[in-house]
Design a protein around this motif. Structure first.
Motif, PDB file in Angstrom:
ATOM      1  N   MET A 198      47.246 -15.015  -1.602  1.00 50.53           N
ATOM      2  CA  MET A 198      47.406 -14.917  -0.244  1.00 50.53           C
ATOM      3  C   MET A 198      48.778 -14.690   0.065  1.00 50.53           C
ATOM      4  SD  MET A 198      44.600 -14.760   0.906  1.00 50.53           S
ATOM      5  CE  MET A 198      44.982 -14.854   2.693  1.00 50.53           C
ATOM      6  N   CYS A 199      49.774 -15.077  -0.469  1.00 53.55           N
ATOM      7  CA  CYS A 199      51.305 -15.147  -0.080  1.00 53.55           C
ATOM      8  C   CYS A 199      51.778 -13.824  -0.809  1.00 53.55           C
ATOM      9  CB  CYS A 199      52.069 -16.367  -0.710  1.00 53.55           C
ATOM     10  SG  CYS A 199      51.539 -17.869   0.053  1.00 53.55           S
ATOM     11  N   SER A 200      51.054 -13.484  -1.794  1.00 57.90           N
ATOM     12  CA  SER A 200      51.454 -11.948  -2.365  1.00 57.90           C
ATOM     13  C   SER A 200      50.813 -10.876  -1.707  1.00 57.90           C
ATOM     14  CB  SER A 200      50.787 -11.909  -3.808  1.00 57.90           C
ATOM     15  OG  SER A 200      51.519 -13.030  -4.670  1.00 57.90           O
ATOM     16  N   ASP A 201      49.993 -11.123  -0.682  1.00 58.33           N
ATOM     17  CA  ASP A 201      49.151 -10.029   0.035  1.00 58.33           C
ATOM     18  C   ASP A 201      49.505  -9.854   1.479  1.00 58.33           C
ATOM     19  OD1 ASP A 201      47.667  -9.122  -2.196  1.00 58.33           O
ATOM     20  OD2 ASP A 201      45.900  -9.799  -1.622  1.00 58.33           O
ATOM     21  N   TRP A 244      59.006 -15.813  -3.768  1.00 60.69           N
ATOM     22  CA  TRP A 244      58.878 -14.673  -4.215  1.00 60.69           C
ATOM     23  C   TRP A 244      58.231 -13.415  -3.366  1.00 60.69           C
ATOM     24  CZ3 TRP A 244      56.119 -18.355  -7.381  1.00 60.69           C
ATOM     25  CH2 TRP A 244      57.233 -18.995  -8.250  1.00 60.69           C
ATOM     26  N   GLU A 245      58.668 -12.354  -3.371  1.00 59.90           N
ATOM     27  CA  GLU A 245      58.251 -11.294  -2.513  1.00 59.90           C
ATOM     28  C   GLU A 245      56.827 -10.850  -2.283  1.00 59.90           C
ATOM     29  OE1 GLU A 245      59.614  -7.359  -3.804  1.00 59.90           O
ATOM     30  OE2 GLU A 245      59.048  -7.627  -5.790  1.00 59.90           O
ATOM     31  N   VAL A 246      56.495 -10.306  -1.460  1.00 59.53           N
ATOM     32  CA  VAL A 246      55.210 -10.089  -1.119  1.00 59.53           C
ATOM     33  C   VAL A 246      54.825  -8.860  -1.740  1.00 59.53           C
ATOM     34  CG1 VAL A 246      53.273  -9.093   0.552  1.00 59.53           C
ATOM     35  CG2 VAL A 246      55.090 -11.095   1.259  1.00 59.53           C
ATOM     36  N   THR A 247      54.233  -8.656  -3.089  1.00 61.00           N
ATOM     37  CA  THR A 247      54.269  -7.469  -3.841  1.00 61.00           C
ATOM     38  C   THR A 247      53.190  -6.784  -3.454  1.00 61.00           C
ATOM     39  OG1 THR A 247      52.867  -8.992  -5.335  1.00 61.00           O
ATOM     40  CG2 THR A 247      55.052  -8.941  -6.113  1.00 61.00           C
ATOM     41  N   ASN A 248      52.325  -6.968  -2.643  1.00 65.26           N
ATOM     42  CA  ASN A 248      51.176  -6.023  -2.206  1.00 65.26           C
ATOM     43  C   ASN A 248      51.121  -6.187  -0.590  1.00 65.26           C
ATOM     44  OD1 ASN A 248      48.763  -4.349  -2.247  1.00 65.26           O
ATOM     45  ND2 ASN A 248      47.497  -6.233  -2.169  1.00 65.26           N
ATOM     46  N   PRO A 249      52.152  -5.517   0.126  1.00 63.26           N
ATOM     47  CA  PRO A 249      52.339  -5.792   1.450  1.00 63.26           C
ATOM     48  C   PRO A 249      51.133  -5.288   2.283  1.00 63.26           C
ATOM     49  CG  PRO A 249      54.255  -4.504   0.452  1.00 63.26           C
ATOM     50  CD  PRO A 249      53.300  -4.633  -0.564  1.00 63.26           C
ATOM     51  N   PRO A 250      50.676  -5.929   3.286  1.00 61.72           N
ATOM     52  CA  PRO A 250      49.651  -5.451   4.318  1.00 61.72           C
ATOM     53  C   PRO A 250      50.097  -4.092   4.906  1.00 61.72           C
ATOM     54  CG  PRO A 250      50.994  -7.177   5.252  1.00 61.72           C
ATOM     55  CD  PRO A 250      51.532  -7.000   3.908  1.00 61.72           C
ATOM     56  N   HIS A 251      48.800  -3.274   4.854  1.00 58.54           N
ATOM     57  CA  HIS A 251      48.954  -2.098   5.505  1.00 58.54           C
ATOM     58  C   HIS A 251      47.619  -1.294   5.711  1.00 58.54           C
ATOM     59  CE1 HIS A 251      48.241  -1.516   1.152  1.00 58.54           C
ATOM     60  NE2 HIS A 251      47.706  -0.312   1.471  1.00 58.54           N
ATOM     61  N   ARG A 252      47.385  -0.279   6.647  1.00 55.62           N
ATOM     62  CA  ARG A 252      46.337   0.336   6.764  1.00 55.62           C
ATOM     63  C   ARG A 252      45.762   1.202   5.528  1.00 55.62           C
ATOM     64  NH1 ARG A 252      43.941   1.085  11.654  1.00 55.62           N
ATOM     65  NH2 ARG A 252      43.014   2.941  11.255  1.00 55.62           N
ATOM     66  N   LEU A 253      44.529   0.975   5.162  1.00 55.09           N
ATOM     67  CA  LEU A 253      44.319   1.869   3.675  1.00 55.09           C
ATOM     68  C   LEU A 253      44.285   3.216   3.886  1.00 55.09           C
ATOM     69  CD1 LEU A 253      40.825   0.067   2.901  1.00 55.09           C
ATOM     70  CD2 LEU A 253      42.958  -0.015   1.877  1.00 55.09           C
ATOM     71  N   LEU A 282      56.308 -26.409  -4.511  1.00 57.25           N
ATOM     72  CA  LEU A 282      55.078 -26.150  -5.092  1.00 57.25           C
ATOM     73  C   LEU A 282      54.863 -24.923  -5.881  1.00 57.25           C
ATOM     74  CD1 LEU A 282      52.185 -26.916  -5.299  1.00 57.25           C
ATOM     75  CD2 LEU A 282      51.687 -26.106  -3.122  1.00 57.25           C
ATOM     76  N   ALA A 283      55.387 -24.071  -5.209  1.00 54.51           N
ATOM     77  CA  ALA A 283      55.378 -22.459  -5.779  1.00 54.51           C
ATOM     78  C   ALA A 283      55.994 -22.478  -7.101  1.00 54.51           C
ATOM     79  CB  ALA A 283      56.026 -21.349  -4.643  1.00 54.51           C
TER      80      ALA A 283
END
Length: 506
Positions: free
Chosen positions: A347-350, A393-402, A166-167
């Motif tokens: 969502m899959c990028s973030d 594809w890679e997570v371009t905007n990885p989760p993190h504390r602000l 699908l991607a």
């Protein structure tokens, strides 16, 4: 195994086949963005007085001189221009909600305190609506929808293979943009819009996923903010376990608020039967394969999917009670139609959602089931997790504390105590990451406090106009409907979120 497709399986993730993104134009160096406002397309029936425009932004912000796309914008000019404060950028959530449509509805959605003083500017984020919408293979969308709840390693392998296919279809149909729709890129787009508007600092109201855009903007451009009102907050710092836990508890807690309300509200159709016992019996029949809807067994997760959307707004709870009776009687299912959207690529990028092996996936599901003995898990959170397995594809905007800057002005955060899409705990977590933030609690149920509570709306209006935050620890009282004709919000504002994002999006 066969699954019956119901709205959450489609509306939260789906996209129709459609024309690919037009070929993007390369340029040597990006000029300073500018905006030429014109009358909106008559075919869209925009309200009188609204203006529309586009601006160009890079597909890849790390290559600002590379290919570009056009972002669609709409503006509702301030109705009292002599007292105009500036531009108020807005976003209704999703990912996938149209900021242009939000601007179209802003005259009814916001109080005169806001519409008098601001030019309200909405934009369709990259990959959404009029801004180079992401299109994917329709057959693969349907194939993914029936594989979101794998029961064994074979079904899990099928899910992962389908997700990847699908991607890749999204990339084939929509071009390279599919890899550059993360929220940090959207925040950079928003700063380009600020520049084009000629504003040194922006005011912004974001709800639901729109809060993620505002949070990322605060991290990237702390000195360019006048006011930041974030309503029904996501938390980009969530781990897989935390994401699923708090969403699952939010679903269970919101549903128990519904059943308690039904027990004390005579006008609820399940008042005499007991809504919780009625639902538990339906769930047990679904688990046993004995709940027949539209001539076929309804899986238990699809029963929860059906309930999920009604948790956004308690004014719909009279309909929910009737719907549960309808399901028990074997009525036909109302299936949602696919629509173009870029929800999944965002969502899959973030977020890092890929768990790898099936036993990990199964353990996560079992943990949610123990947390929520009635509803078992949150369908939206689970579909996020399941749909991003094997994303290529890679997570371009990885989760993190602000990373909060000392340049940030006072920020207003608001969350409902019971919100099925953006849990209260996400809001309190975000508040701990933003020292300049003031946190407002609405003690009721629902998504988007601005339309759930007169009290919350007044506090947000006061902050946006006067830059005054409510007192620390402020709580707004819960409001529940007493009859099907009552509403929670004042008649001067209309909740636009169901039309803008659908009932199964943030």
């Amino acid at each position: 195994m066969r699954r019956i497709t119901v709205p959450i399986a489609l509306l939260a993730l789906l996209a129709l086949l459609g024309p690919a993104v037009p070929a993007v134009a390369a340029q040597a160096a990006p000029p300073a963005p500018s905006i030429t406002w014109t009358a909106c397309d008559p075919a869209e029936e925009a309200p009188e007085g609204l203006l529309c425009a586009t601006i160009k932004v890079p597909v890849d912000w790390s290559k600002p001189g590379g290919p570009t796309i056009d972002l669609a914008l709409a503006k509702r000019p301030a109705t009292d221009p002599s007292r105009r404060i500036g531009s108020l950028l807005i976003n209704p959530g999703g990912p996938g909600g149209s900021g242009v449509d939000f601007a179209y509805t802003s005259g009814d959605a916001f109080s005169p305190a806001v519409t008098d003083r601001f030019d309200i500017v909405g934009f369709d984020p990259r990959g959404q609506a009029r801004s180079s919408v992401i299109n994917c293979d329709g057959e693969l969308i349907g194939a993914q929808a029936i594989r979101l709840y794998p029961d064994d390693k074979t079904e899990y392998a099928d899910l992962r293979a389908t997700n990847k296919a699908l991607a890749l279809s999204c990339r084939e149909l929509s071009g390279p943009l599919v890899k550059y729709v993360d929220t940090a890129s959207v925040a950079r787009d928003m700063d380009a819009i600020r520049t084009a508007l000629g504003e040194k600092k922006i005011s912004y109201y974001g709800v639901s996923y729109g809060t993620m855009i505002g949070q990322q903007y605060a991290e990237l451009f702390p000195g360019r903010i006048r006011a930041l009102a974030l309503d029904s907050n996501m938390d980009h710092a969530q781990t897989i376990a935390g994401y699923q836990k708090w969403e699952t508890l939010a679903m269970e807690g919101s549903f128990l608020q519904f059943t308690a309300w039904c027990d004390r509200t005579e006008a609820c159709a399940l008042h005499e039967q007991g809504a919780l016992a009625y639902f538990d019996e339906l769930y047990a029949r679904a688990e046993a394969g004995e709940l027949i809807v539209d001539g076929a067994p309804l899986p238990p997760e699809d029963l929860v999917n059906w309930v999920f959307g009604y948790m956004y707004n308690p004014n719909s709870w009279f309909d929910l009670a009737e719907t549960l009776i309808y399901i028990e009687e074997g009525g036909e299912s109302a299936r949602g139609e696919p629509a173009p959207n870029g929800y999944l690529p965002v969502m899959c990028s973030d977020f890092h959602f890929d768990v790898g092996a099936y036993p990990v996936m199964r353990a996560i599901e079992s943990a949610q089931n123990r947390l929520a003995p009635h509803t078992r898990l949150n369908p939206l959170a689970w579909s996020d997790l399941a749909s991003c397995q094997n994303w290529p594809w890679e997570v371009t905007n990885p989760p993190h504390r602000l990373r909060a800057s000392d340049k940030l002005p006072p920020i207003l955060l608001a969350n409902s105590r019971w919100d099925v899409a953006t849990p209260y705990e996400w809001g309190t977590s975000l508040a701990s990451q933003l020292p300049s933030a003031r946190f407002l609690t609405y003690d009721g149920v629902g998504h988007g406090t601005y339309w759930r509570s007169d009290c919350a709306r007044a506090a947000i209006d006061m902050y946006l106009v006067e830059l005054r935050t409510p007192k620390k620890g402020t709580h707004c009282p819960a409001v529940f409907p007493s009859s099907p004709v009552t509403t929670q919000a004042a008649p001067t504002v209309v909740d636009p979120l169901p039309e803008l994002t659908g009932p199964f999006r943030r």
